[in-house]
Motif scaffolding. Structure first.
Motif, PDB file in Angstrom:
ATOM      1  N   GLU A 124      56.836 -78.185   1.438  1.00 36.88           N
ATOM      2  CA  GLU A 124      55.406 -77.920   1.616  1.00 36.88           C
ATOM      3  C   GLU A 124      55.045 -76.511   1.144  1.00 36.88           C
ATOM      4  OE1 GLU A 124      54.490 -78.632   5.665  1.00 36.88           O
ATOM      5  OE2 GLU A 124      54.444 -80.827   5.457  1.00 36.88           O
ATOM      6  N   ASN A 127      54.889 -76.606  -2.564  1.00 37.67           N
ATOM      7  CA  ASN A 127      53.663 -77.286  -2.995  1.00 37.67           C
ATOM      8  C   ASN A 127      52.447 -76.384  -2.837  1.00 37.67           C
ATOM      9  OD1 ASN A 127      54.899 -79.676  -3.721  1.00 37.67           O
ATOM     10  ND2 ASN A 127      54.717 -80.582  -1.674  1.00 37.67           N
ATOM     11  N   LEU A 128      52.388 -75.637  -1.733  1.00 36.48           N
ATOM     12  CA  LEU A 128      51.280 -74.720  -1.509  1.00 36.48           C
ATOM     13  C   LEU A 128      51.265 -73.622  -2.565  1.00 36.48           C
ATOM     14  CD1 LEU A 128      48.913 -73.827   0.245  1.00 36.48           C
ATOM     15  CD2 LEU A 128      50.545 -72.548   1.673  1.00 36.48           C
ATOM     16  N   PHE A 130      52.483 -73.842  -5.563  1.00 43.08           N
ATOM     17  CA  PHE A 130      52.088 -74.450  -6.829  1.00 43.08           C
ATOM     18  C   PHE A 130      50.578 -74.649  -6.892  1.00 43.08           C
ATOM     19  CE2 PHE A 130      51.010 -78.359  -9.135  1.00 43.08           C
ATOM     20  CZ  PHE A 130      51.428 -77.997 -10.406  1.00 43.08           C
ATOM     21  N   GLU A 131      49.978 -75.134  -5.801  1.00 44.82           N
ATOM     22  CA  GLU A 131      48.530 -75.334  -5.772  1.00 44.82           C
ATOM     23  C   GLU A 131      47.796 -74.015  -5.916  1.00 44.82           C
ATOM     24  OE1 GLU A 131      47.771 -77.393  -2.168  1.00 44.82           O
ATOM     25  OE2 GLU A 131      48.599 -79.310  -2.864  1.00 44.82           O
ATOM     26  N   ASN A 132      48.298 -72.960  -5.258  1.00 41.58           N
ATOM     27  CA  ASN A 132      47.665 -71.641  -5.385  1.00 41.58           C
ATOM     28  C   ASN A 132      47.747 -71.114  -6.813  1.00 41.58           C
ATOM     29  OD1 ASN A 132      46.982 -71.593  -2.683  1.00 41.58           O
ATOM     30  ND2 ASN A 132      48.814 -70.463  -2.062  1.00 41.58           N
ATOM     31  N   GLN A 134      48.064 -72.954  -9.513  1.00 41.08           N
ATOM     32  CA  GLN A 134      47.202 -73.782 -10.346  1.00 41.08           C
ATOM     33  C   GLN A 134      45.732 -73.400 -10.171  1.00 41.08           C
ATOM     34  OE1 GLN A 134      47.095 -78.015  -9.424  1.00 41.08           O
ATOM     35  NE2 GLN A 134      47.157 -78.503 -11.609  1.00 41.08           N
ATOM     36  N   SER A 135      45.316 -73.139  -8.923  1.00 41.86           N
ATOM     37  CA  SER A 135      43.938 -72.727  -8.664  1.00 41.86           C
ATOM     38  C   SER A 135      43.640 -71.379  -9.313  1.00 41.86           C
ATOM     39  CB  SER A 135      43.702 -72.660  -7.156  1.00 41.86           C
ATOM     40  OG  SER A 135      42.405 -72.185  -6.868  1.00 41.86           O
ATOM     41  N   GLN A 138      43.260 -71.869 -13.034  1.00 37.94           N
ATOM     42  CA  GLN A 138      41.966 -72.456 -13.382  1.00 37.94           C
ATOM     43  C   GLN A 138      40.836 -71.448 -13.269  1.00 37.94           C
ATOM     44  OE1 GLN A 138      41.767 -75.833 -10.740  1.00 37.94           O
ATOM     45  NE2 GLN A 138      42.993 -77.145 -12.096  1.00 37.94           N
TER      46      GLN A 138
END
Length: 480
Positions: A124, A127-128, A130-132, A134-135, A138
């Protein structure tokens, strides 16, 4: 049997100083970014093995209890116990072995659950992260793609690793071209930029250059700043490109404005000086001529006074709403007040000046003095550019949530190519009228700026020989 899982204890390896840039790119929102690839990119990341033998059933846990039960039965038989005793002892041993097995199994499950929870938490967390990332990626690409300035990042070998759409446009590069991983000298054929990049890379100082980029039939002035990014190892270079077209246009307008103001002030001052010198010589010998020259001095002083007053009005108009008192007022009443000042002037030129009354109250939100100034300048402008026997008509009409005041004349008219520039300060279509038309050259500029300050707009409909109609839209004071 074994399995693998990527966890926090083994993060992906970070590229070091020997980092290179691959040909593939990440594109988002008009931004191209070359991914960094390490020297060992051909090898897969070694995952951390998880030993599952701890959680598998062990042979000893099966054989041991069976051996213990067999030994118990053998001992009881050796002790010559009765069958009932043998059965009781054997049963007790089985119960003890079963309890031990249950306790051991429960403890093993608790250990397995704890290990699973650790692995799930690590997954987890990754994953967090990676999401950060990616955000953040962007957001960064979105910001770069919406910038009006061009951004180009270069590697220490001057290879392009990042370029946004604005940089492609300012450098006259095609949008579909492949530029990542290529040296800037290969795609930018502007020696000043290439030289600035070389100097910044070797001299360790920022460079600023101004160049002209030819994009088809357009020659665009571009300011380029080359900076070193010291946070990266080794240091990279960052190019910031700014379009200087608007700045050059504003500078040209400023120079023209200063030249026009200087000329407008110099002409009456030179006349005043000449008349004053003549009066000084003729005051005793020719009093009548002296009186004529004094009258001319007065006229030139009035011209200067009008010019300065108009410049103060323009400064007030350009300062916006801060100096205006916006209130509901009757625009038709304001027009009638302005008409009373120009009826004698129109009559002297044999021009028919009239107002078409509105069939309903013309109530607008405006500053009274600003509205009067707008009306006076438009009517004065129409009279000056209408020949004897012509007509100037002021009318009103409802337009959406506002009112339009139209000043129409049947004068000389304005060609389409001049209709944008007539609102510039001191701009005149017919410069031969400059000395004697009575205007200061900034009346329409005052009207435009005051209209904007009141939240309105101005437009012109005209063609040479067919007169002109100036229309000012102001917001209605009565909302439906």
């Amino acid at each position: 049997m074994s399995n693998t899982l990527l966890t926090e204890s083994n993060p992906p390896e970070s590229p070091g100083p020997s980092t290179a840039y691959s040909g593939d790119s990440h594109s988002g929102g008009g931004v191209s970014i070359a991914p960094r690839v390490s020297a060992t990119s051909g090898k897969s990341i070694a995952p951390r093995p998880i030993e599952y033998a701890t959680f598998r059933p062990r042979l000893g846990m099966v054989v041991g209890p069976l051996v213990a039960i067999a030994l118990t039965v053998w001992l009881t038989m050796m002790l010559s116990l009765q069958p009932v005793g043998i059965l009781l002892v054997t049963t007790g041993m089985c119960v003890i072995v079963g309890v031990v097995q249950v306790i051991y199994t429960v403890l093993r499950w608790e250990n397995a659950e704890a290990a699973y929870e650790r692995e799930r938490t690590a997954a987890e967390l990754w994953n967090l992260r990676f999401e950060n990332l990616q955000s953040e990626f962007q957001r960064t690409t979105s910001a770069l793609s919406h910038m009006t300035d061009g951004v180009v990042m270069l590697s220490p070998k001057t290879e392009i690793v990042l370029i946004n759409e604005a940089a492609r446009r300012l450098l006259a590069l095609s949008s579909g071209g492949q530029y990542l991983g290529r040296k800037i000298s290969e795609i930018v054929r502007i020696p000043d930029i290439v030289s600035a990049v070389d100097r910044a890379g070797s001299g360790k100082i920022d460079e600023n250059v101004a160049v002209e980029v030819v994009d088809g039939s357009v020659v665009r002035p571009v300011a380029v700043r080359v900076s070193r990014i010291l946070e990266t190892e080794p240091p990279h270079l960052l190019l910031i490109l700014s379009d200087e077209t608007e700045a050059h246009r504003v500078e040209a307008i400023r120079r023209e404005f200063i030249a026009n103001v200087s000329h407008e002030l110099k002409t009456p001052l030179a006349a005043i000086k000449g008349y004053a010198e003549t009066v000084e010589l003729a005051i005793q010998d020719d009093p009548e001529s002296a009186a004529h020259f004094i009258a001319q001095i007065g006229k030139q002083c009035d011209r200067l006074e009008a010019l300065i007053a108009d410049m103060m009005k323009l400064a007030r108009a350009q300062s916006g709403k801060g100096t205006l008192v916006i209130q509901a007022l009757d625009l038709e009443k304001v027009i009638n007040q302005a008409m009373s000042s120009f009826l004698p002037v129109a009559g002297a030129k044999q021009i028919d000046l009239s107002v078409v009354p509105s069939d309903q109250p013309v109530h607008v939100l405006a500053d009274e003095e600003a509205a009067l100034t707008i009306a006076q300048n438009l009517i004065s402008n129409a009279i000056r550019h209408t020949n004897a026997g012509g007509h100037v008509v002021v009318s009103f009409r409802k337009d959406g949530d506002g009112w339009v005041m139209a000043v129409q004349d049947d004068g000389v008219g304005i060609a389409e190519e001049y209709q944008e520039r007539i609102f510039e300060r001191f701009y005149r279509v017919d410069r031969t009228r400059k000395a004697h038309d009575g205007g200061t050259g900034i009346g329409l500029s005052i009207v435009k700026n005051l209209s904007r300050a009141l939240g309105g707009r101005i437009g012109v409909i005209s063609s040479p020989g067919n007169g002109a109609t100036f229309e000012v839209w102001l917001r209605s004071a009565i909302s439906k």
